[in-house]
Design a protein around this motif. Structure first.
Motif, short mmCIF file in Angstrom:
data_model
loop_
_atom_site.label_atom_id
_atom_site.label_comp_id
_atom_site.label_asym_id
_atom_site.label_seq_id
_atom_site.Cartn_x
_atom_site.Cartn_y
_atom_site.Cartn_z
N UNK A 487 0.82 -1.21 0.00
CA UNK A 487 0.00 0.00 0.00
C UNK A 487 0.86 1.26 0.00
N UNK A 488 2.06 1.14 0.55
CA UNK A 488 2.91 2.32 0.62
C UNK A 488 3.74 2.55 -0.65
N UNK A 489 3.73 1.56 -1.56
CA UNK A 489 4.50 1.72 -2.80
C UNK A 489 3.85 2.79 -3.67
N UNK A 490 4.63 3.49 -4.48
CA UNK A 490 4.09 4.64 -5.22
C UNK A 490 2.87 4.32 -6.07
N UNK A 491 2.86 3.17 -6.71
CA UNK A 491 1.69 2.86 -7.52
C UNK A 491 0.95 1.64 -7.01
N UNK A 492 1.03 1.39 -5.71
CA UNK A 492 0.33 0.27 -5.12
C UNK A 492 0.66 -1.04 -5.81
N UNK A 493 -0.37 -1.79 -6.16
CA UNK A 493 -0.16 -3.11 -6.75
C UNK A 493 0.38 -3.05 -8.17
N UNK A 494 0.33 -1.86 -8.75
CA UNK A 494 0.85 -1.73 -10.12
C UNK A 494 2.32 -1.33 -10.15
N UNK A 495 2.93 -1.18 -8.98
CA UNK A 495 4.34 -0.77 -8.95
C UNK A 495 5.22 -1.88 -9.52
N UNK A 496 6.00 -1.56 -10.53
CA UNK A 496 6.89 -2.60 -11.06
C UNK A 496 8.00 -2.91 -10.05
N UNK A 497 8.38 -4.17 -9.97
CA UNK A 497 9.46 -4.55 -9.07
C UNK A 497 10.74 -4.80 -9.84
N UNK A 498 11.86 -4.68 -9.14
CA UNK A 498 13.15 -4.92 -9.80
C UNK A 498 13.64 -3.69 -10.52
N UNK A 499 14.85 -3.79 -11.04
CA UNK A 499 15.50 -2.61 -11.61
C UNK A 499 15.53 -2.61 -13.14
N UNK A 500 14.96 -3.63 -13.73
CA UNK A 500 15.08 -3.74 -15.18
C UNK A 500 14.29 -2.68 -15.92
N UNK A 501 13.18 -2.30 -15.31
CA UNK A 501 12.31 -1.38 -16.04
C UNK A 501 12.17 -0.07 -15.29
N UNK A 502 11.78 0.93 -16.05
CA UNK A 502 11.63 2.26 -15.51
C UNK A 502 10.73 2.27 -14.28
N UNK A 503 11.08 3.04 -13.29
CA UNK A 503 10.30 3.21 -12.06
C UNK A 503 10.19 1.93 -11.23
N UNK A 504 11.01 0.92 -11.57
CA UNK A 504 10.98 -0.32 -10.80
C UNK A 504 11.48 -0.09 -9.39
N UNK A 505 10.84 -0.74 -8.42
CA UNK A 505 11.24 -0.60 -7.02
C UNK A 505 11.94 -1.88 -6.59
N UNK A 506 13.04 -1.75 -5.87
CA UNK A 506 13.67 -2.94 -5.33
C UNK A 506 13.15 -3.15 -3.91
#
Ligand code: ADP
Length: 611
Positions: A487-506
């Motif tokens: 819930x705290x991630x910038x785009x909630x469940x749509x937040x991309x994970x990992x570093x491969x793609x733009x705006x990805x969160x680790x």
């Protein structure tokens, strides 16, 4: 340093090895797009014949000019129209040749895209049919990687070269046809002059081909070192342990050995190539002199002389183009041989077709199962027998390497056991339809995948049938204790994970584990749920809460848990203790403590740590 015996008996077959895969490459292109292949073949033939036609028209022009000069010298008046007509024809032919070459380029460009897509799909589809054991086999892994690399360019390159060879071959033949009128000997010289260089090129290309294949392990090591040195997930440790220099020096050494071998081969190849091409030059200029003498003596016309010289010169350049094509073909062959070796790799024998067992209440049974990993020196699982019925919760404990994960892999049908049998619902695993069996089993391994996808999908992959159902994500994430941080991630469940793609969160290790656990909670349809140490990075409080949920979710299912935390393990109805592949103790927590064996000892050890 790895060294491999050079098995290089030069047979005729190995000599012509550079052509080995041309037929298959053409088949591949043919089956990719017939229209384009036919067009490419037609254009190639046309491009092969046109140069001879241009040379012939050139002769007609010169002869026309000479005859007009003679007419003028004899006091007649010049007639220009015929010469002009031939000039126009030659101009048209040359323009036609340029057009055909462009058309060849066009067909190749389209085919390249189609072919690379097709080869990639062939490779990936094959990968889906393979066994886990095959992926773990280093030789096989080599094949897969080599096949994937350059999948987009090699097949077409081989086709281009094969067609190029054909095109120049046709040109050569048509030049030969023209030369025949001069003298069959001239034709013979044209061909014979090319043979030594041709033979040397083929032989050395074949040798390079074999050397290259033999050195696969070294190149794999180079690739691996490159990866360790350059990838972000390795960078941390490489820096901290100052491994950079050591790895770089290995990288350089291996490269040095490979380079030395290449250098020697290149010296031999180019040395011979040069010597033999001298032979060709001598032949060429002798014929040149011969043609000149014949013209002076009047046995051929000036036009014919122009044509023969042009034909001879172009014939030679066709020969050298053919040599270049052959020189490049070895690499393409190498690639295609890898590709076909990989595509022809045996797929594991088909599994059964059953989608249910005769007795759903029978649960899961191991009957004297043993298993050794391919190439392994000792059994990872030895003579294991047990039965788990639906509704039972089971924990497996044991030291690292005692075979716990292997047991789970066997259960999920990822490897077939070497001996003994595994039954699910009273039906042996090999009789089961593998897809159906896997639907019934949900496993979260300790080395679960961290997909570079939105966090919601990372949870959704737990049940592909419901991959995009965000309500199920939220429910699963709540049970997996991931909902709060998501819930705290910038785009909630749509937040991309990992570093491969733009705006990805680790995510942190523990957060990733929660995502993986949520995956297990997605899998509500599974009858067997297994957690293989997925909570190792979590605090005991959270782990305990998660297991309460896990147990309520799995009330009528088989729940298997691998953990090193006795506070969690002790709640299981049945605890199995593994050691060196065997189950050495089994029972409830109380029973095992009373037994005073390994379990009791490990429990005591951990309890002491907490006191
Ligand atoms: P645990 O889960 O109890 O830590 P594993 O089942 O992972 O133990 O490993 C059991 C044994 O099998 C170990 O000796 C390990 O070296 C070996 N092993 C595990 N995975 C593989 C593999 N993919 N290939 C070969 N050997 C393996």
């Amino acid at each position: 340093m790895l060294r491999y015996p050079a098995n290089e008996d030069v047979t005729l077959e190995s000599y012509f090895g550079v052509f080995r895969y041309s037929r298959r490459a053409i088949q591949l292109v043919w089956s990719t797009h017939r229209g384009l292949t036919i067009a490419l073949a037609l254009f190639t033939v046309t491009a092969g014949v046109l140069p001879a036609a241009v040379a012939y028209v050139g002769k007609l022009i010169v002869d026309g000019v000479v005859s007009e000069i003679v007419t003028v010298q004899d006091g007649g008046s010049a007639e220009y129209s015929l010469v002009f007509a031939w000039v126009i024809v030659e101009g048209l032919l040359v323009a036609g040749l340029a057009g055909v070459q462009r058309a060849i380029g066009f067909c190749q460009a389209l085919l390249r895209v189609l072919l690379s897509q097709r080869v990639n799909i062939l490779i990936l589809e094959k990968a889906l049919t393979l066994d886990l054991a095959q992926f773990e086999d280093s030789e096989f892994y080599d094949k897969l990687n080599r096949a994937r690399q350059e999948a987009s360019s090699r097949p077409l390159s081989l086709v281009n070269r094969t067609f190029g060879l054909a095109q120049h071959g046709i040109s050569l033949a048509s030049f030969g046809g023209l030369l025949l009128q001069f003298s069959p000997w001239a034709v013979l010289i044209l061909i014979a002059a090319g043979i030594p260089a041709f033979a040397a090129e083929t032989a050395f290309s074949g040798e390079r081909f074999r050397v290259f294949r033999r050195r696969s392990p070294e190149r794999r090591m180079l690739l691996y070192l490159e990866m360790v040195l350059a990838r972000e997930d390795h960078a941390k440790e490489v820096k901290l342990f100052s491994l950079g220099r050591e790895l770089m020096s290995r990288y350089r050494n291996i490269f040095g050995v490979l380079y030395e071998e290449d250098r020697k081969l290149a010296i031999r190849r180019d040395g011979w190539g040069f010597a033999l091409s001298l032979f060709g030059n001598v032949a060429f200029y002798s014929t040149y002199a011969w043609i000149a003498v014949s013209t002076i003596q009047g046995s051929i016309s000036l036009g014919e002389m122009t044509m023969y010289l042009l034909v001879f010169k172009q014939g030679q350049s066709s020969v050298s183009s053919m040599l270049t094509s052959i020189g490049g073909m070895y690499e393409d062959n190498l690639y295609l041989s890898n590709l076909y070796e990989y595509l022809e790799e045996e797929t594991p024998q088909g599994h059964g077709i059953s989608t249910t067992g005769p007795d759903p209440s029978a649960g899961l049974t191991f009957d004297n199962v043993s298993f050794t990993y391919p190439g392994g020196s000792h059994s990872a699982v030895r003579n294991v027998s047990f039965s788990i019925r639906p509704g039972q919760s089971v924990a497996i404990v044991g030291l690292n390497g005692s075979g716990k994960t292997t047991l789970i892999k066997l259960m999920a049908g990822l490897y077939p056991p070497d001996s003994g049998s595994i039954y699910y619902q009273g039906m042996e695993l090999s009789q089961w339809n593998l897809a159906e069996l896997r639907k019934s089993i949900g496993v979260i391994f300790q080395d679960f995948n961290r997909y570079q996808l939105p966090v919601g999908e990372n949870i959704g992959v737990g049940d592909v049938g419901h991959l995009w159902e965000d309500e199920r994500w939220i429910d699963a994430a709540t049970k997996g204790k991931a909902a709060k941080f998501i819930d705290k991630l910038p785009e909630g469940y749509q937040t991309p994970l990992g570093r491969w793609f733009n705006k990805g969160q680790e995510l942190s290790g523990g957060e990733w584990q929660r995502v993986a656990l949520s995956r297990a909670f997605m899998r509500t349809g599974a009858d067997i749920l297994v957690l293989d140490e997925p909570t190792a990075s979590m605090d005991s409080q959270t782990e305990s809460e998660i297991f309460d949920d896990f147990q309520s979710l799995t009330a009528d299912k088989i729940a298997i848990l691998i953990s090193h935390r006795f506070s969690t393990v002790r709640r299981a109805e049945l605890i199995m203790v593994m050691d060196q592949g065997e189950i050495i103790e089994r029972g409830s927590h109380g029973e095992l403590l009373a037994m005073g064996g390994q379990y009791a000892r490990l429990f005591e050890l951990q309890a002491r740590g907490y006191r």
